[in-house]
Design an enzyme around this catalytic site. Structure first.
Site, PDB file in Angstrom:
ATOM      1  N   GLU A 199      29.687  11.057 -54.516  1.00 14.08           N
ATOM      2  CA  GLU A 199      29.067  11.557 -55.740  1.00 14.08           C
ATOM      3  C   GLU A 199      29.836  12.699 -56.394  1.00 14.08           C
ATOM      4  O   GLU A 199      29.512  13.095 -57.521  1.00 14.08           O
ATOM      5  CB  GLU A 199      27.623  11.996 -55.486  1.00 14.08           C
ATOM      6  CG  GLU A 199      27.452  13.277 -54.692  1.00 14.08           C
ATOM      7  CD  GLU A 199      27.508  13.067 -53.182  1.00 14.08           C
ATOM      8  OE1 GLU A 199      27.204  14.015 -52.443  1.00 14.08           O
ATOM      9  OE2 GLU A 199      27.846  11.933 -52.761  1.00 14.08           O
ATOM     10  N   GLY A 242      32.092  18.544 -44.586  1.00 10.89           N
ATOM     11  CA  GLY A 242      32.695  17.219 -44.554  1.00 10.89           C
ATOM     12  C   GLY A 242      33.968  17.233 -45.379  1.00 10.89           C
ATOM     13  O   GLY A 242      34.214  18.151 -46.169  1.00 10.89           O
ATOM     14  N   GLY A 246      19.363  12.304 -47.701  1.00 12.11           N
ATOM     15  CA  GLY A 246      18.678  11.830 -46.512  1.00 12.11           C
ATOM     16  C   GLY A 246      17.886  12.884 -45.771  1.00 12.11           C
ATOM     17  O   GLY A 246      16.665  12.809 -45.647  1.00 12.11           O
ATOM     18  N   CYS A 269      30.335  10.868 -49.513  1.00 11.13           N
ATOM     19  CA  CYS A 269      29.403   9.882 -50.076  1.00 11.13           C
ATOM     20  C   CYS A 269      29.711   9.484 -51.500  1.00 11.13           C
ATOM     21  O   CYS A 269      28.997   8.651 -52.088  1.00 11.13           O
ATOM     22  CB  CYS A 269      27.990  10.423 -49.970  1.00 11.13           C
ATOM     23  SG  CYS A 269      27.417  10.556 -48.270  1.00 11.13           S
ATOM     24  N   ASN A 302      34.148  13.371 -52.122  1.00  6.76           N
ATOM     25  CA  ASN A 302      33.464  13.792 -50.895  1.00  6.76           C
ATOM     26  C   ASN A 302      33.002  12.547 -50.137  1.00  6.76           C
ATOM     27  O   ASN A 302      33.094  11.425 -50.659  1.00  6.76           O
ATOM     28  CB  ASN A 302      32.301  14.724 -51.247  1.00  6.76           C
ATOM     29  CG  ASN A 302      31.143  13.986 -51.886  1.00  6.76           C
ATOM     30  OD1 ASN A 302      31.329  13.087 -52.710  1.00  6.76           O
ATOM     31  ND2 ASN A 302      29.935  14.367 -51.536  1.00  6.76           N
ATOM     32  N   PRO A 334      23.157  11.474 -52.103  1.00  8.80           N
ATOM     33  CA  PRO A 334      22.184  10.982 -51.131  1.00  8.80           C
ATOM     34  C   PRO A 334      21.478  12.183 -50.520  1.00  8.80           C
ATOM     35  O   PRO A 334      22.106  13.209 -50.246  1.00  8.80           O
ATOM     36  CB  PRO A 334      23.051  10.267 -50.094  1.00  8.80           C
ATOM     37  CG  PRO A 334      24.373  10.941 -50.185  1.00  8.80           C
ATOM     38  CD  PRO A 334      24.535  11.366 -51.618  1.00  8.80           C
TER      39      PRO A 334
END
Length: 606
Positions: free
Chosen positions: A299, A118, A463, A297, A295, A461
């Site tokens: 963090e 990403g 997930g 998300c 990044n 995260p």
């Protein structure tokens, strides 16, 4: 350790392993999850100059029973013959404000995403819409117009079968196109492959508090701008080493701009906000880098070409006597696992491929890693603590501090063994705001021996890897419901799965009863402030950042949401993201009917 035949307690966990993390290539295939663990342990142990067999056993022990969950790219790619990176995400370089620069940056993004990474980009360097483009005699179309090219590129790569990689776009709060950026995703289908965050400065928060005007500015181009370019202010712009002259394009009111950000977030769940001055002020490498993006998300705030190398300790595996009066958390075991995990993540840097040479240079120069925790909410239930209990925040603080100190001690020992990261300036590093909060013994160790990794902690995260680990609660997030439906992206497209909360399932299996654990509390039952308090409880022990979503009920009052973001700033957080159900983003998780006894039986035997 669990019997391997029963390691997966529900169908979705087995299928996530099969689709995302199971290796099948010309070099062989993973027949079981233990084969996956062994493959990863061996690949990372091969980076050890000595005692690789011994470290392979230690790494395998940490991976077994989902005690330590490396980032998804590590699980999928380590030990494979695939041309992929083991890093989840990257922030790419400065986008030069020219057609050549824009499309050079787009190429770098495509090459990175092709290998599964990403990306994050700061689009603040692109001139605002309507500004003259003197070389071609036209006018600039603005950052958001070029973001659509990135969005199309990402969609094309996904359609071609590349591993899914999200994107983050940031824009400064004083860029003249900030209102366009704020509202960019209001249209259904627009920029769907991007997360958006506004870079909020301390000056803006002060102007907001004082209800002052807020100038929207852009750096002067000495070749293109006329001498009488208008009123000038000096700002340290994205990726500049010092303040540069900027022309005031127009003036807004700080409160009007803030209201626009909050309204869009309330209605469409974006953009998030990043308190960028705090991020840079707390940066361990304040002396050699400037950050303006994260990044996807949030963090891992990163400099140009920086990468996130992530892993999480699964707290549910360290609870003894769950649900009993003498339930306890094994801190010594957590610290031992943290020490092994730091070594594993450090070895990822040497074992990984990199899409771009600049990414490799950045990773090897600073050796940044991000060790975090997951399964917190389930562990709290197993320990008899409600998520919104003050004692739960105190315990989370103690857990994260233990992980932090174990990680720093390990990195110092790794420096003694293998050497410090090349960009270390010991005196300046020890002056960093975060490092100054560490115990004297750790600071003394850094002064004497150096440190292997510039940064060590992040709460991501989790997930997919939490689903893999039998659906333990995601990162810091509370349990969504006792039973819910989760949309999972599969090779055949999105599929919905009925899933039971991990702690609830464990409680029912141990007691053969239909009641809920006394400490179990769902997201909808928690106040939004309880989310922030949990995030704030551990922020002082995290040198990178924290990915946390504050879930809001649909009828949550707008003024209360706006107040949450101000509280997040006042509580010392590095960013804030909220989610309120809305027609644009759709639903990933939704409630479903409670389990029947027969369903429990079928699930148990799956």
């Amino acid at each position: 350790m669990q019997d391997l035949a029963n390691v997966f307690e529900n169908p979705v966990s087995r299928e996530v392993w099969n689709w995302k993390y199971r290796l099948i290539d010309e070099a062989g295939s993973d027949s079981t999850i233990r084969d996956t663990w062994r493959r990863v342990a061996r690949a990372l142990a091969n980076a050890e100059p000595e005692l690789s067999a011994s470290w392979e056993r230690a790494f395998l022990k940490a991976l077994e029973d989902f005690r330590f969950l490396p980032g998804g790219r590590i699980l999928a790619g380590a030990g494979s013959q695939h041309d992929v990176t083991l890093f989840n995400c990257f922030v790419l370089g400065t986008i030069e404000d020219s057609m050549e620069g824009i499309f050079s940056a787009l190429k770098e993004a495509a090459l990175t995403m092709q290998q599964g990474g990403g990306i994050g980009y700061d689009f603040s360097t692109l001139r605002p819409a309507g500004m003259p483009a003197r070389r071609c005699g036209g006018v600039a179309s603005g950052p958001v117009s070029f973001m659509r090219i990135w969005d199309s590129m990402c969609a094309t790569l996904l359609a071609a079968g590349a591993r899914r990689g999200a994107m983050m776009a940031t824009l400064r709060c004083d860029h003249p196109d900030i209102e366009t950026f704020i509202g960019a995703k209001r249209t259904l289908g627009e920029l769907r492959n991007f997360n958006l965050s506004v870079l909020i400065t301390d000056d803006f928060m002060d102007a907001l508090e004082q209800d002052r005007d807020w100038p929207l500015v852009f750096p002067i181009n000495t070749e293109a701008d006329p001498p009488d370019a208008g009123q000038i202010v000096f700002r340290r712009w994205s990726h500049t080493g010092s303040p540069v002259p900027c022309r005031i394009v127009r003036v807004s009111r700080a409160r009007e701009l803030w209201h626009a950000i909050m309204r869009s977030t309330y209605d469409y769940a974006e953009p998030g906000v990043l308190f960028i001055d705090r991020i840079n002020r707390q940066n361990n490498l304040w002396y050699c880098e400037h950050i303006s993006a994260t990044n996807p998300c949030g963090e891992i705030p990163l400099p140009a070409y920086g990468a996130c190398n992530l892993g999480s300790i699964n707290l549910t595996r360290f609870v003894s006597e769950p649900f009993e009066d003498n339930a306890a958390l094994d801190f010594a075991a957590i610290e031992r696992t943290a020490a092994v995990a730091v070594r594993m993540l450090d070895n990822v840097i040497d074992a990984s491929r990199f899409p771009l040479p600049k990414q490799r240079d950045e990773a090897l120069g600073k050796r940044r890693i991000g060790l975090g925790i997951t399964g917190l909410a389930d562990a709290l239930v197993m320990l008899g603590l409600r998520y919104d209990d003050e004692r739960a925040c105190q315990l989370a603080d103690k857990i994260m501090r233990s992980v932090c100190l174990a990680a720093y001690r390990t990195s110092i020992e790794l420096a003694r063994e293998k050497g410090s990261f090349p960009c270390l300036d010991r005196d300046k590093y020890l002056q960093s705001n975060f490092v100054r909060t560490l115990p004297r013994t750790i600071r003394k160790g850094i002064a004497e021996h150096g440190i292997r990794n510039s940064h060590l902690l992040a709460v991501a995260p989790t997930g997919s890897i939490s689903l893999l680990a039998n659906n333990v609660s995601n990162g810091l997030e509370p349990g969504f419901d006792e039973r819910y439906q989760r949309r999972v992206l599969t090779p055949e497209g999105p599929r919905n799965y009925d899933i039971e909360n991990y702690a609830v399932r464990l409680w029912r299996l141990s007691r053969s009863e239909r009641t809920l654990p006394p400490a179990f509390v769902t997201t909808s039952e928690l106040s939004p402030l309880a989310h922030l308090r949990m995030q704030a409880a551990i922020q002082h022990s995290v040198d990178n950042a924290i990915s946390k979503t504050v879930y809001l009920p649909q009828d949550f009052p707008f003024p209360d949401m706006e107040s949450l973001y101000r509280q997040a700033y006042d509580m010392g957080l590095k960013g804030c993201t909220t989610y309120r159900p809305n027609p644009i983003t759709g639903v990933v998780i939704s409630p479903t009917e409670p389990l029947t006894a027969s369903t429990v039986c079928c699930e148990q035997n799956a």
